[in-house]
Design a protein around this motif. Structure first.
Motif, PDB file in Angstrom:
ATOM      1  N   TYR A 112       0.836  -1.193   0.000  1.00 24.32           N
ATOM      2  CA  TYR A 112       0.000   0.000   0.000  1.00 24.32           C
ATOM      3  C   TYR A 112       0.873   1.246   0.000  1.00 24.32           C
ATOM      4  CZ  TYR A 112      -3.360  -3.465   1.752  1.00 24.32           C
ATOM      5  OH  TYR A 112      -4.130  -4.576   1.915  1.00 24.32           O
ATOM      6  N   GLY A 113       0.257   2.373  -0.344  1.00 22.95           N
ATOM      7  CA  GLY A 113       0.898   3.665  -0.202  1.00 22.95           C
ATOM      8  C   GLY A 113       0.225   4.421   0.928  1.00 22.95           C
ATOM      9  N   GLU A 133      -4.053   8.650   4.690  1.00 18.56           N
ATOM     10  CA  GLU A 133      -4.843   7.868   3.740  1.00 18.56           C
ATOM     11  C   GLU A 133      -3.997   6.742   3.161  1.00 18.56           C
ATOM     12  OE1 GLU A 133      -8.020   8.859   0.230  1.00 18.56           O
ATOM     13  OE2 GLU A 133      -6.173  10.020   0.292  1.00 18.56           O
ATOM     14  N   VAL A 134      -4.572   5.569   3.048  1.00 26.96           N
ATOM     15  CA  VAL A 134      -3.868   4.393   2.546  1.00 26.96           C
ATOM     16  C   VAL A 134      -4.603   3.850   1.327  1.00 26.96           C
ATOM     17  CG1 VAL A 134      -3.045   2.073   3.092  1.00 26.96           C
ATOM     18  CG2 VAL A 134      -3.059   3.823   4.861  1.00 26.96           C
ATOM     19  N   THR A 135      -3.862   3.587   0.250  1.00 31.83           N
ATOM     20  CA  THR A 135      -4.445   3.040  -0.979  1.00 31.83           C
ATOM     21  C   THR A 135      -3.511   1.980  -1.548  1.00 31.83           C
ATOM     22  OG1 THR A 135      -3.395   4.813  -2.263  1.00 31.83           O
ATOM     23  CG2 THR A 135      -5.688   5.153  -1.601  1.00 31.83           C
ATOM     24  N   PRO A 136      -4.042   1.022  -2.319  1.00 38.98           N
ATOM     25  CA  PRO A 136      -3.167   0.070  -3.014  1.00 38.98           C
ATOM     26  C   PRO A 136      -2.214   0.821  -3.940  1.00 38.98           C
ATOM     27  CG  PRO A 136      -5.456  -0.646  -3.103  1.00 38.98           C
ATOM     28  CD  PRO A 136      -5.478   0.752  -2.566  1.00 38.98           C
ATOM     29  N   LEU A 137      -1.044   0.246  -4.174  1.00 37.75           N
ATOM     30  CA  LEU A 137      -0.017   0.959  -4.919  1.00 37.75           C
ATOM     31  C   LEU A 137      -0.430   1.329  -6.339  1.00 37.75           C
ATOM     32  CD1 LEU A 137       3.262  -0.884  -3.814  1.00 37.75           C
ATOM     33  CD2 LEU A 137       2.471   1.401  -3.156  1.00 37.75           C
ATOM     34  N   GLY A 143       1.133   6.077  -5.709  1.00 40.10           N
ATOM     35  CA  GLY A 143       1.444   4.659  -5.582  1.00 40.10           C
ATOM     36  C   GLY A 143       2.179   4.112  -6.788  1.00 40.10           C
ATOM     37  N   LEU A 144       1.776   4.558  -7.987  1.00 38.48           N
ATOM     38  CA  LEU A 144       2.460   4.122  -9.199  1.00 38.48           C
ATOM     39  C   LEU A 144       3.915   4.574  -9.207  1.00 38.48           C
ATOM     40  CD1 LEU A 144      -0.308   4.778 -11.865  1.00 38.48           C
ATOM     41  CD2 LEU A 144       0.701   2.553 -11.318  1.00 38.48           C
ATOM     42  N   GLY A 145       4.177   5.723  -8.590  1.00 33.30           N
ATOM     43  CA  GLY A 145       5.540   6.213  -8.499  1.00 33.30           C
ATOM     44  C   GLY A 145       6.425   5.325  -7.653  1.00 33.30           C
ATOM     45  N   ASP A 251      -8.217  -3.543   5.497  1.00 29.44           N
ATOM     46  CA  ASP A 251      -9.597  -3.715   5.056  1.00 29.44           C
ATOM     47  C   ASP A 251     -10.052  -2.468   4.330  1.00 29.44           C
ATOM     48  OD1 ASP A 251     -12.149  -4.612   4.700  1.00 29.44           O
ATOM     49  OD2 ASP A 251     -12.791  -4.227   6.762  1.00 29.44           O
ATOM     50  N   LEU A 252      -9.690  -2.377   3.046  1.00 29.41           N
ATOM     51  CA  LEU A 252     -10.056  -1.225   2.239  1.00 29.41           C
ATOM     52  C   LEU A 252     -11.297  -1.524   1.419  1.00 29.41           C
ATOM     53  CD1 LEU A 252      -6.535  -0.273   0.829  1.00 29.41           C
ATOM     54  CD2 LEU A 252      -7.646   0.580   2.894  1.00 29.41           C
ATOM     55  N   GLU A 253     -12.011  -0.470   1.035  1.00 33.99           N
ATOM     56  CA  GLU A 253     -13.127  -0.660   0.118  1.00 33.99           C
ATOM     57  C   GLU A 253     -12.604  -1.126  -1.222  1.00 33.99           C
ATOM     58  OE1 GLU A 253     -15.496   2.801  -0.154  1.00 33.99           O
ATOM     59  OE2 GLU A 253     -15.874   2.917   2.000  1.00 33.99           O
ATOM     60  N   ARG A 254     -13.358  -1.973  -1.920  1.00 35.88           N
ATOM     61  CA  ARG A 254     -12.899  -2.584  -3.152  1.00 35.88           C
ATOM     62  C   ARG A 254     -13.216  -1.734  -4.387  1.00 35.88           C
ATOM     63  NH1 ARG A 254      -9.812  -6.093  -0.388  1.00 35.88           N
ATOM     64  NH2 ARG A 254     -11.024  -7.549   0.851  1.00 35.88           N
ATOM     65  N   THR A 255     -13.113  -0.447  -4.258  1.00 37.41           N
ATOM     66  CA  THR A 255     -13.509   0.417  -5.368  1.00 37.41           C
ATOM     67  C   THR A 255     -12.343   1.123  -6.010  1.00 37.41           C
ATOM     68  OG1 THR A 255     -13.932   2.213  -3.804  1.00 37.41           O
ATOM     69  CG2 THR A 255     -15.797   0.811  -4.387  1.00 37.41           C
TER      70      THR A 255
END
Length: 257
Positions: A112-113, A133-137, A143-145, A251-255
């Protein structure tokens, strides 16, 4: 049996807390009850527990709830565990002043980022990203960076992780474009990787709404931060680096995608 009842009550408290934390508007007992499929009496007891402990607060003294002070304190404690938090802020401030755009630092936390620091720019009326805030990379430029500059093996491990967690999105084209350009770019911003002297990606510096004239600024700021890291590389390691990335599951939302 008594232990089961206690665990069930605790579970309901955390379910209510997660729902309120994920929802932009204040929520009342009836709405929470409907969304979670729980009795109103159970929701009410959970809300009272969370309010008394500071995790939730009433919105404008109405019977609707928002996050309280305690999550903010926990969030602050988390970000301050990273030395990069304090180190990056002067550099981000310079970048925001030069460009007028919001500048932020996102660190890697497993797959995650984690948005660790941010300075708002004068051009921004509203910026939706929040500290902590945490998001998938693969979900955004920051995150892409990071993702694009991991090793091939690590990216394959990330792909397997994303499949297990059912994280939505396709990122192969974005990763290739990021690698070719040396930085990530989306409609919402751009990000450059931040590395330690060994070439390992620790974080990324992102800027909202960049234009071609600002590229030199954010590359220069990134280089300045990397120079600071090079003076004592070990002290800038993530405090969670000892935990295998696959074992950090949030446990993040899958959106996201």
């Amino acid at each position: 049996m008594a232990r089961t009842a206690i665990n069930s009550s605790a579970t309901h408290v955390f379910e209510v807390l997660r729902l309120v934390a994920r929802t932009d508007e204040p929520l009342g007992v009836s709405e929470i009850s409907r969304r979670l499929g729980l009795p109103a009496s159970t929701v009410y007891r959970a809300l009272i527990t969370l309010e008394e402990s500071g995790y939730l607060a009433r919105d404008r003294n109405m019977p609707r709830y928002i996050l309280g002070q305690m999550p903010q304190l926990l969030n602050r404690g988390l970000v301050h565990r990273f030395k990069l938090h304090a180190a990056s802020r002067p550099h981000l401030r310079v970048l925001a002043e030069r460009t007028g755009e919001t500048a932020s630092l996102t660190v890697r936390l497993g797959w995650y980022g984690l948005r660790l620091a941010g300075i708002y720019g004068s051009h921004d009326i509203y910026h939706r990203d929040r500290l902590g805030e945490v998001t998938p990379l693969h979900a955004n430029a920051a995150g892409l960076g990071i993702l694009a500059f991991l090793s091939d093996a690590e990216r394959e491990d990330y792909r397997a992780f994303a499949a297990r967690q059912k994280l939505a999105g396709s990122w192969d084209a974005d990763v290739a474009a990021t690698q070719n350009a040396g930085f990530a770019r989306t409609d919402l911003g751009a990000a450059v990787p931040v590395r330690n002297p060994a070439g390992e990606v620790l974080a990324s510096i992102a800027i909202s709404a960049p234009d071609n004239s600002s590229k030199r600024d954010w590359i220069e700021i990134r280089d300045a931060l990397e120079s600071e890291i090079a003076q004592a590389p070990a002290s800038y390691d993530s405090p969670f680096a000892h935990i295998p990335a696959d074992e950090i599951v949030l446990d993040l939302e899958r959106t996201t995608g």
